[in-house]
Design an enzyme around this catalytic site. Structure first.
Site, PDB file in Angstrom:
ATOM      1  CB  ILE A  83      -0.999   0.005   1.181  1.00 52.54           C
ATOM      2  CG1 ILE A  83      -0.317  -0.344   2.516  1.00 52.54           C
ATOM      3  CG2 ILE A  83      -2.113  -0.986   0.883  1.00 52.54           C
ATOM      4  CD1 ILE A  83       0.375   0.778   3.182  1.00 52.54           C
ATOM      5  CG  ASN A 109      -2.567  -1.581  11.966  1.00 56.13           C
ATOM      6  OD1 ASN A 109      -2.407  -1.180  13.117  1.00 56.13           O
ATOM      7  ND2 ASN A 109      -2.130  -2.785  11.563  1.00 56.13           N
ATOM      8  CE1 TYR A 180       6.003   3.191  14.603  1.00 57.24           C
ATOM      9  CE2 TYR A 180       6.445   4.143  16.773  1.00 57.24           C
ATOM     10  CZ  TYR A 180       5.632   3.408  15.927  1.00 57.24           C
ATOM     11  OH  TYR A 180       4.442   2.895  16.401  1.00 57.24           O
ATOM     12  CE  LYS A 184       3.045   4.621  13.658  1.00 56.47           C
ATOM     13  NZ  LYS A 184       1.931   4.065  12.842  1.00 56.47           N
TER      14      LYS A 184
END
Length: 310
Positions: A83, A109, A180, A184
């Protein structure tokens, strides 16, 4: 299977394991037809060779979860594309439309980790984590939103929902997770923009910052990972899914542009960046004056939350 998601079609990325799997099963238990996406990569994103059309392999995590849903009496189809590519993200939407004739909810997710301290963080590790988390969210959101915009313009305004996955690392930072944490944090900003832009088309967009026992958190939460022999397991991924299912349902009408932190039985609405103490001189400051002003403001402001691992 029936419940709050009756009649809805839900696509969940990274649904072969951990939180994504829990979300897919929970949606199915509440009556949704589920598109289960998972590329089946290792914890650090080391890939298998994907099928660009999203055709799942019989041994893929996505196929296993879809089979689990069907065995329990639900409806599900597996999707095995990447994706974080335009083709893979587009095929997620077309898979839902081809199989079930509609798409109502997108749950972003999918992700993996490549943890390093900043001075040891390679550019490839930075790019890979930003790609799967932030670009992966953007591309699926973009293709789903384009479909819903077309539906709205055709007079079929949807009751559409997007649930994005941020992290406490994106809200407070996390030592050893600069890539990360940045991804996020970007997901939170993307959520706010999408909620504002897509409301006119009947789309609500929210984000969660979950804490649960998964492959990605085993090292970070090593001291608290073991499930208790009896009683409530606060770190079970299943605890996060009820919020995701509700946000992904028509029952969440009017809730958009929000970030929820969730762990075990606890849920928190995050405040985000808001103006704090302010001083306005009404003219240009000197550096010395600014230093005094900053100290004065910091004395009035609450201290920031501690960075994870600091």
């Amino acid at each position: 299977m029936s419940g709050i998601s009756d009649g809805r079609v839900v696509a969940v990325t990274g649904a072969g394991r951990g939180l994504g799997r829990a979300h897919a099963l929970a949606f199915a238990a509440q009556g949704a037809r589920v598109v289960v996406n998972d590329l089946g990569v290792a914890l650090d994103g080391t890939p298998r060779t994907p099928d660009p059309t999203g055709t799942p392999r019989p041994d893929s995590p996505a196929a296993a979860v879809a089979a689990e849903i069907r065995a329990a009496g639900g409806e599900a189809i597996a999707h095995d594309a990447d994706i974080a590519t335009p083709e893979g993200a587009a095929s997620l939407v077309t898979t839902a439309l081809d199989a079930y004739g509609r798409l109502d909810t997108l749950v972003n997710n999918a992700g993996f980790l490549r943890d390093r301290m900043l001075v040891n963080l390679d550019e490839d590790d930075w790019d890979a984590v930003l790609r799967v988390h932030l670009k992966g969210h953007f591309l699926t959101l973009r293709h789903a939103a384009a479909h819903w915009r077309a539906e709205s313009k055709a007079g079929r305004t949807p009751t559409a929902r997007i649930v994005n996955t941020s992290s406490g690392a994106g809200l407070l930072g996390s030592v050893g997770q600069g890539n990360y944490s940045a991804a996020k944090a970007g997901i939170v900003a993307l959520t706010l923009v999408a909620a504002a832009e897509l409301a006119r088309y009947g789309v609500q967009v929210n984000a969660i910052a979950p804490a649960a026992r998964t492959r990605m958190t085993e090292r970070a939460f090593a001291a608290t990972m073991a499930a208790p022999a009896t009683g409530f397991d606060a770190m079970a991924p299943d605890n996060v899914s009820p919020l995701v299912v509700w946000l992904g349902s028509a029952a969440s009408e009017g809730v958009t542009g929000r970030v929820f932190e969730t762990e075990g039985g606890r849920i928190t609405v995050m405040d985000g960046w808001r103006p704090g103490p302010t001083l306005d001189k009404g003219a240009r400051w000197t550096p010395a004056e600014l230093g005094e002003a900053v100290h004065e403001l910091l004395a009035l402001a609450p201290p920031p939350g501690a960075v994870y691992g600091a």
